[in-house]
Scaffold this motif. Sequence first.
Motif, PDB file in Angstrom:
ATOM      1  N   ALA A 120       0.815  -1.210   0.000  1.00 15.07           N
ATOM      2  CA  ALA A 120       0.000   0.000   0.000  1.00 15.07           C
ATOM      3  C   ALA A 120       0.852   1.265   0.000  1.00 15.07           C
ATOM      4  N   VAL A 121       2.036   1.195   0.613  1.00 13.87           N
ATOM      5  CA  VAL A 121       2.906   2.371   0.631  1.00 13.87           C
ATOM      6  C   VAL A 121       3.365   2.725  -0.782  1.00 13.87           C
ATOM      7  N   PHE A 122       3.545   1.744  -1.648  1.00 11.18           N
ATOM      8  CA  PHE A 122       3.925   2.032  -3.032  1.00 11.18           C
ATOM      9  C   PHE A 122       2.777   2.701  -3.781  1.00 11.18           C
ATOM     10  N   LEU A 123       1.565   2.271  -3.494  1.00 13.71           N
ATOM     11  CA  LEU A 123       0.394   2.929  -4.082  1.00 13.71           C
ATOM     12  C   LEU A 123       0.279   4.364  -3.568  1.00 13.71           C
ATOM     13  N   LEU A 124       0.549   4.548  -2.279  1.00 18.09           N
ATOM     14  CA  LEU A 124       0.511   5.890  -1.700  1.00 18.09           C
ATOM     15  C   LEU A 124       1.542   6.796  -2.370  1.00 18.09           C
ATOM     16  N   LEU A 125       2.738   6.291  -2.566  1.00 23.11           N
ATOM     17  CA  LEU A 125       3.783   7.100  -3.213  1.00 23.11           C
ATOM     18  C   LEU A 125       3.461   7.371  -4.677  1.00 23.11           C
ATOM     19  N   ALA A 126       2.949   6.368  -5.374  1.00 24.71           N
ATOM     20  CA  ALA A 126       2.657   6.539  -6.801  1.00 24.71           C
ATOM     21  C   ALA A 126       1.551   7.559  -7.025  1.00 24.71           C
ATOM     22  N   LEU A 127       0.485   7.454  -6.260  1.00 22.69           N
ATOM     23  CA  LEU A 127      -0.637   8.380  -6.457  1.00 22.69           C
ATOM     24  C   LEU A 127      -0.402   9.714  -5.768  1.00 22.69           C
ATOM     25  N   GLY A 128       0.145   9.666  -4.559  1.00 22.03           N
ATOM     26  CA  GLY A 128       0.344  10.900  -3.795  1.00 22.03           C
ATOM     27  C   GLY A 128       1.380  11.824  -4.389  1.00 22.03           C
ATOM     28  N   ALA A 129       2.409  11.261  -5.011  1.00 17.28           N
ATOM     29  CA  ALA A 129       3.457  12.094  -5.606  1.00 17.28           C
ATOM     30  C   ALA A 129       3.359  12.128  -7.126  1.00 17.28           C
ATOM     31  N   GLY A 130       2.800  11.093  -7.723  1.00 19.69           N
ATOM     32  CA  GLY A 130       2.755  11.023  -9.182  1.00 19.69           C
ATOM     33  C   GLY A 130       1.815  12.033  -9.810  1.00 19.69           C
ATOM     34  N   LEU A 131       0.638  12.199  -9.235  1.00 22.81           N
ATOM     35  CA  LEU A 131      -0.333  13.138  -9.804  1.00 22.81           C
ATOM     36  C   LEU A 131       0.147  14.594  -9.738  1.00 22.81           C
ATOM     37  N   PRO A 132       0.655  15.075  -8.590  1.00 24.18           N
ATOM     38  CA  PRO A 132       1.159  16.452  -8.597  1.00 24.18           C
ATOM     39  C   PRO A 132       2.432  16.617  -9.430  1.00 24.18           C
ATOM     40  N   ALA A 133       3.256  15.567  -9.509  1.00 20.30           N
ATOM     41  CA  ALA A 133       4.444  15.652 -10.365  1.00 20.30           C
ATOM     42  C   ALA A 133       4.031  15.767 -11.833  1.00 20.30           C
ATOM     43  N   LEU A 134       2.972  15.091 -12.205  1.00 20.06           N
ATOM     44  CA  LEU A 134       2.446  15.206 -13.564  1.00 20.06           C
ATOM     45  C   LEU A 134       1.961  16.627 -13.839  1.00 20.06           C
ATOM     46  N   LEU A 135       1.301  17.234 -12.862  1.00 23.22           N
ATOM     47  CA  LEU A 135       0.850  18.622 -13.007  1.00 23.22           C
ATOM     48  C   LEU A 135       2.044  19.556 -13.185  1.00 23.22           C
ATOM     49  N   LEU A 136       3.082  19.380 -12.384  1.00 23.30           N
ATOM     50  CA  LEU A 136       4.272  20.222 -12.513  1.00 23.30           C
ATOM     51  C   LEU A 136       4.965  20.003 -13.846  1.00 23.30           C
ATOM     52  N   TRP A 137       5.023  18.766 -14.294  1.00 21.04           N
ATOM     53  CA  TRP A 137       5.669  18.456 -15.565  1.00 21.04           C
ATOM     54  C   TRP A 137       4.917  19.113 -16.717  1.00 21.04           C
ATOM     55  N   ARG A 138       3.595  19.056 -16.663  1.00 25.20           N
ATOM     56  CA  ARG A 138       2.801  19.677 -17.721  1.00 25.20           C
ATOM     57  C   ARG A 138       2.922  21.203 -17.683  1.00 25.20           C
ATOM     58  N   THR A 139       3.091  21.754 -16.482  1.00 27.65           N
ATOM     59  CA  THR A 139       3.258  23.212 -16.360  1.00 27.65           C
ATOM     60  C   THR A 139       4.591  23.649 -16.955  1.00 27.65           C
ATOM     61  N   VAL A 140       5.637  22.889 -16.686  1.00 24.76           N
ATOM     62  CA  VAL A 140       6.965  23.245 -17.188  1.00 24.76           C
ATOM     63  C   VAL A 140       7.031  23.064 -18.699  1.00 24.76           C
ATOM     64  N   ASN A 141       6.394  22.040 -19.223  1.00 21.99           N
ATOM     65  CA  ASN A 141       6.493  21.730 -20.654  1.00 21.99           C
ATOM     66  C   ASN A 141       5.417  22.385 -21.506  1.00 21.99           C
ATOM     67  N   SER A 142       4.631  23.260 -20.940  1.00 17.83           N
ATOM     68  CA  SER A 142       3.604  23.917 -21.772  1.00 17.83           C
ATOM     69  C   SER A 142       3.968  25.332 -22.111  1.00 17.83           C
TER      70      SER A 142
END
Length: 142
Positions: A120-142
């Motif tokens: 469950a900790v891997f799911l927590l890390l993937a969703l908890g950090a992955g979604l905002p990292a995706l937002l930051l990545w899209r902000t930087v690359n747009s």
Amino acid sequence: MGDRIDHRTAGQHPDLTSPVTVAQPLRVAVLTLLTIDGVLCALAASFFLPMRIGAIPFPISAVIAGLVNVALVWAALHWTQSPRTAALPLWSWLATVGILTLIGPGDDIVFGGVGVMAYAVFLLLALGAGLPALLLWRTVNS
């Protein structure tokens, strides 16, 4: 440029939003509060991770943590121009989860379990950090 709509010239609008001038102390205060919210989100997500629906373990706090972290990073992006500074809530969330994996309150084990809950900790890390990292990545690359 122009001649596209009824043969009228198009007016140029370089920026449709007016720049918001906010005092530096207010900006620092808001970003500090968003960073503290990242710590509180990590604590809540970690302690509610072993939630169950009946007899089935259901780590819904991982999904909620991802959505809350996206909201925190999105709010931070509105208070600063730098994506690095806007990532402060995400970094505080990751640091808190990292500390909880090493030591827990009263030397307890926070992330543990059998079966699905062992991962469950891997799911927590993937969703908890992955979604905002995706937002930051899209902000930087747009």
